[in-house]
Motif scaffolding. Structure first.
Motif, PDB file in Angstrom:
ATOM      1  N   ALA A  18       0.844  -1.197   0.000  1.00  0.00           N
ATOM      2  CA  ALA A  18       0.000   0.000   0.000  1.00  0.00           C
ATOM      3  C   ALA A  18       0.875   1.241   0.000  1.00  0.00           C
ATOM      4  O   ALA A  18       1.829   1.346   0.752  1.00  0.00           O
ATOM      5  N   ALA A  19       0.544   2.188  -0.889  1.00  0.00           N
ATOM      6  CA  ALA A  19       1.318   3.425  -0.962  1.00  0.00           C
ATOM      7  C   ALA A  19       0.516   4.596  -0.436  1.00  0.00           C
ATOM      8  O   ALA A  19       1.061   5.626  -0.074  1.00  0.00           O
ATOM      9  N   LYS A  20      -0.797   4.438  -0.406  1.00  0.00           N
ATOM     10  CA  LYS A  20      -1.620   5.551   0.051  1.00  0.00           C
ATOM     11  C   LYS A  20      -2.865   5.005   0.715  1.00  0.00           C
ATOM     12  O   LYS A  20      -3.442   4.015   0.252  1.00  0.00           O
ATOM     13  N   ALA A  21      -3.269   5.620   1.809  1.00  0.00           N
ATOM     14  CA  ALA A  21      -4.531   5.285   2.455  1.00  0.00           C
ATOM     15  C   ALA A  21      -5.471   6.467   2.270  1.00  0.00           C
ATOM     16  O   ALA A  21      -5.063   7.609   2.440  1.00  0.00           O
ATOM     17  N   VAL A  22      -6.700   6.166   1.872  1.00  0.00           N
ATOM     18  CA  VAL A  22      -7.655   7.229   1.582  1.00  0.00           C
ATOM     19  C   VAL A  22      -8.891   7.013   2.436  1.00  0.00           C
ATOM     20  O   VAL A  22      -9.381   5.892   2.563  1.00  0.00           O
TER      21      VAL A  22
ATOM     22  N   PRO B 156     -11.867   7.027  -4.043  1.00  0.00           N
ATOM     23  CA  PRO B 156     -10.623   7.431  -4.694  1.00  0.00           C
ATOM     24  C   PRO B 156     -10.738   8.731  -5.477  1.00  0.00           C
ATOM     25  O   PRO B 156      -9.722   9.337  -5.800  1.00  0.00           O
TER      26      PRO B 156
ATOM     27  N   LEU C  83      -4.425   2.044  -1.719  1.00  0.00           N
ATOM     28  CA  LEU C  83      -4.042   2.032  -3.125  1.00  0.00           C
ATOM     29  C   LEU C  83      -2.541   1.778  -3.223  1.00  0.00           C
ATOM     30  O   LEU C  83      -1.777   2.194  -2.355  1.00  0.00           O
TER      31      LEU C  83
ATOM     32  N   GLN D  66      -1.167   2.462  -8.680  1.00  0.00           N
ATOM     33  CA  GLN D  66      -2.516   2.988  -8.889  1.00  0.00           C
ATOM     34  C   GLN D  66      -2.619   4.475  -8.630  1.00  0.00           C
ATOM     35  O   GLN D  66      -3.431   5.169  -9.244  1.00  0.00           O
ATOM     36  N   THR D  67      -1.833   4.978  -7.695  1.00  0.00           N
ATOM     37  CA  THR D  67      -2.127   6.312  -7.192  1.00  0.00           C
ATOM     38  C   THR D  67      -1.036   7.340  -7.387  1.00  0.00           C
ATOM     39  O   THR D  67      -1.305   8.530  -7.394  1.00  0.00           O
ATOM     40  N   LYS D  68       0.199   6.917  -7.565  1.00  0.00           N
ATOM     41  CA  LYS D  68       1.297   7.890  -7.636  1.00  0.00           C
ATOM     42  C   LYS D  68       1.111   8.799  -8.845  1.00  0.00           C
ATOM     43  O   LYS D  68       0.864   8.336  -9.952  1.00  0.00           O
TER      44      LYS D  68
END
Lengths: 302, 328, 453
Positions: C331-335, C339, C362, C366-368
């Motif tokens: 996981a690189a980001k928690a939202v 999204p 994410l 997916q998110t960077k």
């Protein structure tokens, strides 16, 4: 053939004269009366149109000077006293000398002093970042490091130091126009007296959290302990909202506070290198050396 | 635990990128490329290759050494420009013509303005028009098809539009010209009798158009409004006097109308943003094209029409806004 | 022809991977931190102090001002402290910290499962219960529900729209409650219908949730047949398109009316409430239960255990995630939220709020954000904007601080749905810039109109 040429010349000449007359009439009819002194004042202005004086540009400033009839409320921070003297000469007015100012970055949250807690991935703008959240370190009040101040500076006087992630003000180029002060969403940059021989003492932190929290977020934070205020013989230091502030009008640059500060949050710049002193009373953290912060000649004592 | 990313919303992004869009255009151009190679043989390969290579090389050199910016060749827009430029050239043209075209297209029309997205005029057309004015002889001679598909005799001579223009100036009627030259619409639809590499097959261009629509690379309004305008405009004149004016179908199938309306007028950068603006843009191109064809000195007007309308795009964008929510 | 809104919109992948997970009740943590700023408007004033004993459902925060809401304790226990604590964006907010003991509910709260179908006739009674039980809009804005249900006297609603679109990818909490608590939602709708005095209620659900549509239709039919006060409620299937759940878009889709710029839905006779709000209204009115828990989706391809959880307000996010196995390595980001419009979580120790709808993980892929390149003027942002704006233009105007032109080009109408940034092939951070410009322009507009009042 010749007649054609002659007719052409005649026609063009007549047309030219006619249009010239029209232009003259229009110019006289719509002529704008303006005090010629505005032009003269504008000529002696720096012409940067930076807005540091609070007006839209140099001409607006000139207009204001002429209309006001005195120079008490108008000051060009870029041109400084020299330009104001010239303006005064043009208008035949008196001008009070002002001490030269400089932009000062009041944050020492370098990469080493202030560990990152997350990575910011949005557009590189302090304004956007500040509106989104508290920032990518534990410190709520410190520099966000996206360089809005750099972008705001029209004189190329601010640059980001890649090693510290903090802005650095070039003392030579800074005109104290205040554009960076307005651009900083965290209100870290302050215009301060440049000081005799460019020597200044200031608190390089604006963290208003309680001591422990501030310290946890940044090893170079002002923890609001008040030791500096007690040490100051001139009552120049006040501690409010857990952060110390040095009034530059009262400060006599004795530097007693610098030695007192347990976190090294008080910076003195451009003083001659002191005689070797014993090691700092309290080394902050092994990973946090006295980082170069403000300028190339910046020195820091613990 | 690794540090989490933080950014403003949204947190996901479409897979479409500038490169994927340009790649789709390249794919859409492939049928035309294949047809021109089959029809014109090695000369088409040579002109295509040199045009693409010079366009890409030039963009690379300019970004790297002149502008000192990150290289933008990877977005494939230079490849698209190269292919479109080549499809606008006679395959028999020597390689240095393609090089000069590339210099004008990439060097002058595109990078001078700041690269992709900043240019006012379509680079490929600017290159083509520059060549057309500078080397009229080379640019209007269709010297021989030595293609890979057998049975076609080497044809030398002007395009159908050129033949018609020539004939009309000599006082012939359209019927006479058509009969004398044995034009057939069927042939035009598949493989034309003379023309630049991209003009020769209407069907290949239409295939590309359908592909781009299906992939949602372009919206159909600009292309369709050009075609409809050309058809209506020429239809009116043809009905008035069929002996002096060519018929709508002939006008749609010949010259660069299809190629231009599908690939060049729809260029993102130099066409209006809104659908309404696109229709105005298309109608303008159609009318100017037909005015040049019927009344101008050149037999073909598509390139000039697109360039002229390119210059009106900022104005169209200013006045043609799409409908806003709640602001009737 | 299924209905949808008329301008713009995008089609991100659905990814409702947690749709099949029934709602589970999350065990209460040892400590909860209940924020006093869980709603739009003035933050609540804490009415308890350290050392106080509180029961589940007891008031611990009182509203300050007209637009504000009550806050209740979600657990039984002892107040440990009242003070500043960082929210998920790292901003300090007043929280009440409670050490949890055995659950003991306040008297007068009906904790049974029996469904109460009878609609009380006294509208003041209904409104008081909604207000006193701290119900706020759960569609995202957390606007106090009782205020929304009392339109100014010169404006009259004629239709109530229940928002079951859940157009954001990944989110399934609304879907699950529509499946599992469909009857309660319809009763909540009938209560609000009675308060507003409207004849018609439309429950809008996107076509990608056929089971929810069937379930809700069934609930509407059975209630309409059995009890008084349930006429005029209908379920409407909507085409799948983001941002269908945006208030203005939903109104356009259902009624073909468009709210004027800077206007409110009530100006066109519409009140929109989320299905989750409707459930909260049912519980507040029929069971006298305050809004102290809500359904939260925990999801993401990289997250091993997809879940829909019933979580007490004030539960730390890290507690929820740890209960499900912790943050995955990838996981690189928690939202928090979907999204497209959710907020990135900077502080996992933050506590849930009434309006928290999900925790989404994410991966970097997916998110960077990808590096920004030149605008190619493709117009895809303008095509995608559901408000018909031109993000490419607003972006340029904002960078040059041309506020008059920004206002002319309606930057203040931006709903921050993220369609422009989502669809930009050149990865230009359009919304980042436009959002700030919108704030500036709205401030300018307000400062201009304020002195006249």
């Amino acid at each position: 053939m010749t007649t054609t040429i002659i007719w052409t010349i005649v026609a063009i000449t007549v047309l030219g004269v006619l249009l010239a007359v029209v232009l003259y009439l229009v110019a006289t009819k719509f002529k704008v009366e303006e005090d010629p002194r505005i032009d003269e004042v504008e000529k002696v202005m720096p012409g940067a149109n930076c807005g540091g004086c609070g007006f839209a540009g140099c001409r607006a400033f000139a207009q204001s000077c002429v209309e006001a009839g005195n120079l008490d409320n108008n000051f060009c921070p870029v041109g400084g006293n020299d330009v104001m003297k010239k303006v005064a000469a043009v208008l035949g007015l008196e001008v009070k000398e002002k001490a030269p100012m400089i932009a000062v970055v009041r944050c020492n949250g370098t990469c080493a002093n202030r560990p990152r807690t997350n990575d910011y991935d949005g557009v590189r703008s302090c304004k956007v970042k500040a509106a989104l959240y508290s920032g990518d370190t534990g410190c709520l009040h410190g520099c966000l490091g996206c360089g809005d101040c750099v972008a705001a500076c029209q004189f190329g006087a601010i640059s980001m130091d890649p090693a510290t992630g903090l802005p650095v003000v070039d003392e030579e180029k800074c005109t104290a126009c205040g554009a960076c002060v307005r651009a900083c969403p965290k209100r870290i940059i302050e215009l301060r007296n440049k000081g005799p021989k460019n020597r200044r003492v200031f608190v390089s932190c604006v963290n208003m959290e309680k001591g422990a929290a501030a310290r946890k977020a940044c090893s170079a934070a002002c923890i609001g302990c008040g030791k500096c205020a007690k040490a100051c013989p001139f009552d120049a230091i006040t501690v409010e909202h857990n952060v110390a502030y040095i009034d530059f009008n009262k400060c006599r640059l004795c530097r007693k506070c610098v030695a007192e500060c347990p976190t090294g949050a008080i910076h003195d710049v451009n003083f001659p290198t002191p005689a070797p002193k014993p090691e700092p009373k309290e080394a902050p953290k092994p990973a946090a050396p006295a980082a170069e912060v403000k300028s190339t000649t910046d020195k820091k004592e613990e | 635990m690794n540090r989490l990313l933080v950014s403003p919303s949204p947190h996901i992004h479409t897979r479409t990128s500038t490169r994927s869009l340009m790649l789709d255009v390249v794919i859409a151009l492939l049928p035309s490329v294949i047809v021109s190679i089959l029809y014109y043989g090695w000369s088409a390969v040579e002109i295509l290759a040199s045009s693409v290579v010079f366009c890409v090389l030039l963009e690379y050199l300019i970004t790297k050494y002149l502008l000192k910016r990150p290289c933008t060749v990877g977005d494939l827009s230079a490849v698209v420009t190269g292919i479109i430029l080549a499809l606008n050239l006679p395959p028999a043209a020597p390689w240095w013509v393609a090089m000069i075209g590339a210099v004008v297209a990439i060097g002058v029309a595109k990078m001078t303005f700041g690269g992709l997205g900043q240019n006012v005029f379509n680079p490929a057309i600017t290159g083509r028009v520059f060549l057309l004015i500078s080397f009229p002889a080379i640019m209007t001679t269709w010297d021989g098809a030595k293609g890979f598909i057998g049975g076609i005799d080497a044809v030398s001579g002007p395009t159908p539009l050129g033949i018609v223009k020539e004939g009309l100036m000599q006082g012939q009627t359209i019927d006479q010209i058509f009969a004398a030259n044995d034009f057939s619409y069927f042939q035009m639809l598949f493989v034309n009798i003379g023309g630049s590499a991209g003009e020769i097959s209407a069907l290949a261009v239409i295939a590309g158009f359908i592909y781009m629509l299906a992939r949602k690379v372009i919206r159909p309004y600009i292309t369709l409004s050009i075609l409809v305008t050309v058809a209506v405009f020429s239809g009116i004149f043809w009905l008035i006097d069929p002996s002096q004016y060519t018929d709508p179908l002939f006008n749609l199938l010949t010259g660069g109308v299809l190629l231009g309306s599908v690939f060049m007028a729809t260029d993102y950068v130099t066409s209006p943003m809104s659908d309404k603006g696109g229709i105005i843009f298309g109608v303008g191109i159609g009318v100017i094209t037909m005015l040049i064809r019927y009344f101008g000195a050149y037999p073909e007007g598509m390139s000039f029409a697109i360039l002229i309308m390119n210059s009106t795009v900022p104005l169209i964008n200013k006045f043609c806004k799409q409908k806003k929510y709640g602001r009737a | 022809m299924k209905k949808t809104f008329s301008i713009g919109g995008v089609h991100p992948d659905d990814k409702k991977i947690s749709a099949g997970c029934a709602i589970e009740v999350l065990p209460t943590p040892k400590k909860v931190y209940i924020s006093m700023a869980q709603h739009l408007g003035g933050p609540a004033k804490a009415t308890v102090a350290a050392g106080d004993k509180v029961k589940t459902g007891q008031v611990i925060g009182e509203p300050t001002g007209f637009i504000s809401a009550f806050v209740h304790s979600s657990v039984t226990g002892t107040v440990k402290s009242v003070g500043l604590r960082k929210d998920l964006a790292g901003i300090p907010v007043i929280h009440v910290e409670i050490d949890v003991e055995d659950d003991e509910w306040m008297d007068g709260i009906d904790t049974t499962d029996t469904i109460v179908r009878e609609i009380p006739q006294d509208t003041k009674f209904i409104l008081d219960r909604i207000r006193n039980n701290g119900v706020v809009g759960l569609g995202g804005a957390t606007f106090p529900t009782n205020v929304k249900l009392c339109p100014p006297p010169d404006k009259k609603a004629d239709i109530l729209i229940l928002n079951g679109a859940e157009c954001e990818p990944y989110l399934t909490s609304d879907y699950r409650i529509m499946l599992e608590k469909s009857e309660q939602i319809v009763i909540g709708a009938a209560l609000m219908k009675h308060v507003l005095g409207v004849e018609r209620v439309v429950i809008g659900i996107e076509e990608n949730k056929p089971e929810a549509i069937a379930k809700m239709k069934e609930a509407v039919a059975s209630l309409a047949a059995g009890t008084a006060g349930y006429s005029g409620i209908e379920v409407m299937t909507l085409k799948k398109k983001y941002p269908q759940g945006g208030e203005k878009q939903l109104i356009d889709a259902v009624t073909h009316r468009q709210v004027k710029s800077m206007g409110l839905p009530i100006d066109v006779g519409v009140v929109v409430q989320n299905v989750a709000t409707s459930l909260a209204v049912y519980e507040a009115v029929q069971k006298n239960k305050p809004l102290i828990d809500n359904t939260i989706t925990v999801t993401g391809e990289c997250f091993p255990k997809q879940s829909n959880l019933l979580v007490r307000v004030g539960t730390p996010l890290s507690y929820i995630v740890d209960w499900l196995g912790g943050i995955p390595e990838t996981a690189a980001k928690a939202v928090s939220g979907g999204p497209m419009m959710g907020k990135a979580i900077a502080n996992m120790d933050a506590a849930t709020l009434k309006g928290t709808s999900s925790i989404l993980f994410l991966t970097e892929e997916q998110t960077k954000r990808k590096p920004e390149t030149n605008c190619i003027r493709c117009g895809k942002c303008a095509e995608a904007c559901p408000m018909g704006l031109e993000p490419f233009l607003l972006n340029k105007l904002a960078k040059n601080r041309m506020y008059d032109e920004l206002e002319e080009n309606a930057v203040q109408d931006c709903i921050e749905c993220g369609c422009c940034l989502y669809s930009c092939p050149a990865n230009i951070p359009l919304l980042d810039i436009i959002r700030i410009a919108k704030g500036d322009v709205i401030r300018i507009i307000r400062s201009r109109t304020a002195p006249k009042k």
